[in-house]
Write a protein that holds these residues in place. Sequence first.
Motif, short mmCIF file in Angstrom:
data_model
loop_
_atom_site.label_atom_id
_atom_site.label_comp_id
_atom_site.label_asym_id
_atom_site.label_seq_id
_atom_site.Cartn_x
_atom_site.Cartn_y
_atom_site.Cartn_z
N PRO A 112 -3.48 -24.47 52.90
CA PRO A 112 -3.10 -23.65 51.74
C PRO A 112 -1.68 -23.89 51.25
O PRO A 112 -1.37 -23.61 50.08
CB PRO A 112 -3.27 -22.21 52.24
N ALA A 113 -0.83 -24.46 52.12
CA ALA A 113 0.55 -24.70 51.68
C ALA A 113 0.68 -26.03 50.94
O ALA A 113 1.73 -26.34 50.38
CB ALA A 113 1.49 -24.70 52.89
N ALA A 114 -0.39 -26.81 50.95
CA ALA A 114 -0.32 -28.15 50.34
C ALA A 114 -0.58 -28.11 48.84
O ALA A 114 -1.35 -27.28 48.35
CB ALA A 114 -1.33 -29.07 51.01
N SER A 115 0.06 -29.02 48.16
CA SER A 115 -0.25 -29.26 46.76
C SER A 115 -1.29 -30.39 46.73
O SER A 115 -1.04 -31.47 47.26
CB SER A 115 1.04 -29.66 46.05
N VAL A 116 -2.45 -30.12 46.15
CA VAL A 116 -3.57 -31.08 46.22
C VAL A 116 -3.94 -31.55 44.82
O VAL A 116 -4.10 -30.73 43.91
CB VAL A 116 -4.81 -30.41 46.88
N VAL A 117 -4.09 -32.87 44.69
CA VAL A 117 -4.55 -33.40 43.40
C VAL A 117 -5.79 -34.27 43.64
O VAL A 117 -5.85 -35.02 44.61
CB VAL A 117 -3.41 -34.17 42.67
N GLY A 118 -6.75 -34.12 42.75
CA GLY A 118 -7.95 -34.95 42.79
C GLY A 118 -7.97 -35.84 41.57
O GLY A 118 -7.69 -35.39 40.46
N VAL A 119 -8.31 -37.12 41.78
CA VAL A 119 -8.28 -38.10 40.70
C VAL A 119 -9.65 -38.77 40.60
O VAL A 119 -10.26 -39.11 41.61
CB VAL A 119 -7.21 -39.18 40.98
N ASP A 120 -10.10 -38.97 39.37
CA ASP A 120 -11.37 -39.67 39.17
C ASP A 120 -11.33 -40.42 37.84
O ASP A 120 -10.69 -39.96 36.88
CB ASP A 120 -12.54 -38.67 39.16
N ILE A 121 -12.03 -41.55 37.78
CA ILE A 121 -12.07 -42.28 36.49
C ILE A 121 -13.03 -41.65 35.49
O ILE A 121 -12.95 -41.93 34.31
CB ILE A 121 -12.48 -43.77 36.62
N ALA A 122 -13.96 -40.84 35.98
CA ALA A 122 -14.98 -40.29 35.07
C ALA A 122 -14.51 -38.93 34.54
O ALA A 122 -14.44 -37.94 35.28
CB ALA A 122 -16.31 -40.15 35.82
N ARG A 123 -14.21 -38.90 33.26
CA ARG A 123 -13.67 -37.68 32.64
C ARG A 123 -14.62 -36.48 32.81
O ARG A 123 -14.19 -35.36 33.04
CB ARG A 123 -13.43 -37.95 31.14
N GLU A 124 -15.92 -36.76 32.72
CA GLU A 124 -16.89 -35.65 32.84
C GLU A 124 -16.85 -35.03 34.23
O GLU A 124 -17.05 -33.82 34.39
CB GLU A 124 -18.31 -36.15 32.52
N MET A 125 -16.63 -35.86 35.24
CA MET A 125 -16.48 -35.34 36.61
C MET A 125 -15.23 -34.46 36.68
O MET A 125 -15.26 -33.35 37.22
CB MET A 125 -16.35 -36.50 37.61
N VAL A 126 -14.14 -34.95 36.12
CA VAL A 126 -12.87 -34.23 36.20
C VAL A 126 -12.97 -32.88 35.49
O VAL A 126 -12.45 -31.87 35.98
CB VAL A 126 -11.72 -35.10 35.64
N GLU A 127 -13.67 -32.86 34.37
CA GLU A 127 -13.81 -31.58 33.65
C GLU A 127 -14.50 -30.54 34.54
O GLU A 127 -14.12 -29.38 34.57
CB GLU A 127 -14.63 -31.79 32.36
N ARG A 128 -15.51 -30.98 35.28
CA ARG A 128 -16.21 -30.04 36.17
C ARG A 128 -15.35 -29.66 37.37
O ARG A 128 -15.37 -28.51 37.81
CB ARG A 128 -17.55 -30.62 36.61
N ALA A 129 -14.61 -30.62 37.88
CA ALA A 129 -13.71 -30.31 39.00
C ALA A 129 -12.68 -29.26 38.59
O ALA A 129 -12.37 -28.35 39.36
CB ALA A 129 -13.01 -31.59 39.46
#
Length: 206
Positions: free
Chosen positions: A90-107
């Motif tokens: 919980p103390a971490a700053s987390v980023v998720g990266v993906d090339i598919a914009r539609e995936m990122v929108e749902r994330a």
Amino acid sequence: MNALKQRIGRGYARFATNVAVRSPRLWPLVRPLVRKQFDLLAPVWDSMRSPDAFSPLAAALGTVEGPVEAALDVGTGTGAAALEIAERFPAASVVGVDIAREMVERAKQKASGRANLSFEVGDASALRYDEASFDLVTAANMIPFFDELARVVRPGGTLVAAFSLGPETPIYVPSKRMRKELGARGFTQFAEIDAGRGTALVARKR
Ligand SMILES: C[S@@+](CC[C@H](N)C(=O)[O-])C[C@H]1O[C@@H](n2cnc3c(N)ncnc32)[C@H](O)[C@@H]1O
């Protein structure tokens, strides 16, 4: 989605993985169709995941020694692995990266209300982050771009590569190959984990 389309899609994912691992400079040739494929899959992706899909990742995360202040999930899809990291650290700053914009929108919908979790569109073969930016990098069912993985993990940091169905995972790289490539880039202390129907590799950078 019908079974034939799914089979073709899995076959292409495996083909693209093999191309990118053997000859990373050819990745731009296969990238457009990979992106398209996952943009199309985004609306149904979560419904396609079995309940134990992230068991190997979760088991591997349980072995990670802190501190984890900054974490990256590459090929995050709809963000399940990034969410798991954010809950576990919980103390971490987390980023998720993906090339598919539609995936990122749902994330992004999963991240709402969580200050420590964000998602963005990006290509794991050319990440925008400085070197040694992350204590922990995860890649779940994701093509490993070894140079970039090694660049962004800090010395003493950890990489977790998880495959939900082990060798049956469409995007899969055998552990022997993973260890060879990562070992050549400064990773040591490998641990292999079996959980659910899948596998994970934990690698610590020198
Ligand atoms: C098999 S899915 C896995 C998604 C998620 N990690 C999971 O396990 O549910 C692979 C994901 O990697 C993404 N991907 C493939 N190549 C990528 C790259 N070079 N950079 C970023 N994302 C990539 C795809 O768009 C897709 O969302």
